[in-house]
Write an enzyme that holds these catalytic residues in place. Structure first.
Site, mmCIF file in Angstrom:
data_model
loop_
_atom_site.group_PDB
_atom_site.id
_atom_site.type_symbol
_atom_site.label_atom_id
_atom_site.label_comp_id
_atom_site.label_asym_id
_atom_site.label_seq_id
_atom_site.Cartn_x
_atom_site.Cartn_y
_atom_site.Cartn_z
ATOM 1 C CB CYS A 212 63.994 50.015 104.834
ATOM 2 S SG CYS A 212 64.275 51.523 105.807
ATOM 3 C CB CYS B 7 62.428 48.601 112.638
ATOM 4 S SG CYS B 7 61.711 49.258 111.117
#
EC number: 2.8.1.13
Length: 361
Positions: free
Chosen positions: A101, A197
């Site tokens: 990410c 997440c």
């Protein structure tokens, strides 16, 4: 300086944005909408990408008096992070989605857009320090060892670091929470996000099962004797001890650990703990936080986000990084990142592609 502050809805990114404002920068807040299902609202979720988080970020921006936007990067995130995560597990490797990410989203997609819009830097709530060294901007460990996030930032290049701000690197988390309360930020006591997440319930095996379906295979010992059957090899990782569900105990009565995963035959091999000892790590796709080191270098390496560092000698040959450990490491899994350090400075990182057992070196 025009600064784009990435605001997740947590206390760290809110205080980082506040400090950027206090430093005199022209700050704009942005929340990254990464979920493909924006209607989800999960109070108390374990991740950091809910509608509740977006609203917390907006409220923090209002308190700071800065403009605030939401950028929809859900499709990019799914392609570069989620699909990569699933395919890596399907290939028998253990990825770290936070590194991906940072590499593909926060300091590629977001930074590229920010620069195109005329911003000078992207500010985040990561715990790491930036130091201007003789060869340019350097990435260093944070002052707070318990919160240090330099490992997951080890994929950033010198050019990306030149356009980054990490205002929390010299602070301890307890100080950040006190500051948030003093600034009137409602997120001062908000729990930290943790786990992955996009796996809000923390059930990674369940998430992968929904994505990949059942892929039954066998669990064998080092002689090839079948000990059990499993529903999917991707549910295992190298070094795993619990949840093996073996049909019979080892002859010596000691626990067994996952030694290797063969995704084509779906075979999971288990054995004693000492067989996990790794003396050499080979990595590919290196990313350097500065000029690539030349020849062989003495350094320390870290192979887990919150793991200890290990003394090592590293040698770089093109796109291959070979790391010889001074003392063996246990349970090193392909797909993890190996991050190289010179004291507190991050030299760079590589994705582990292969390991060599300490006993064979």
């Amino acid at each position: 300086m025009r600064v784009l502050a990435a605001m997740s809805g947590g206390v760290d990114s809110a205080v980082a944005a506040a400090r950027a404002v206090q430093a005199g920068h022209d700050v704009t807040g942005v929340h990254l909408a990464l979920s493909r299902n924006p209607s989800s609202y999960r109070t108390g979720a374990r991740g950091c990408c809910t509608l509740e988080d977006a609203r917390d970020a907006r409220r923090a921006a209002d308190v700071l008096g800065i403009p605030f936007y939401v950028w929809d990067l859900a499709e990019r995130f799914h392609a570069d992070v989620v699909e990569d995560f699933v395919s890596e597990y399907a290939a028998g490797r253990t990825p770290n989605p936070c590194l991906r990410c940072n590499e593909k989203i926060k300091f590629a997609a977001v930074l590229d857009r920010a620069l195109a819009l005329g911003f000078d830097a992207v500010c985040t709530g990561h715990y790491a320090r930036l130091v201007d060294g003789p060869a340019g901007r350097e990435l260093h460990r944070a002052v707070d060892p318990d919160k240090d996030q330099s490992y997951v930032l080890g994929v950033l290049t010198t050019e990306q670091l030149a356009h980054a701000l990490f205002p929390l690197g010299a602070s301890h988390k307890s100080e950040v929470r006190v500051e948030a309360a003093e600034r009137g930020l409602a997120v001062a006591e908000k729990p930290d996000s943790h786990d992955i997440c996009f796996v809000a319930d923390g059930d990674t095996a369940g998430f992968l099962a929904r994505e990949l379906g059942e892929q039954p295979g066998t669990v064998v010992d080092e002689s090839g004797a079948v000990l059990a059957e499993h529903d999917a090899a991707y549910a295992f990782t190298v070094g795993q001890r619990r949840g093996l569900r073996l049909g019979r105990p080892a002859d010596d009565g000691k626990p067994r650990y996952v030694l290797s995963i063969e995704p084509v035959s779906r075979t999971v091999t288990v054995g004693p703990r000492d067989r996990l000892a790794v003396g050499r790590i080979e990595g590919t796709a290196p990313r350097w936080c500065g000029a690539p080191p030349a020849g062989q270098v003495s350094c320390r390496v870290q192979i887990r986000a919150h793991g200890e560092t290990l003394a090592a000698r590293a040698e770089i040959e093109g796109d291959v990084v070979r790391v010889d450990l001074v003392e063996p490491a246990m349970g090193v899994a392909p797909g993890q990142a190996v991050v190289l350090y010179d004291d507190t400075r991050v030299i760079g990182s590589a994705t582990i592609s292969h390991t060599v057992a300490a006993a064979t070196i």
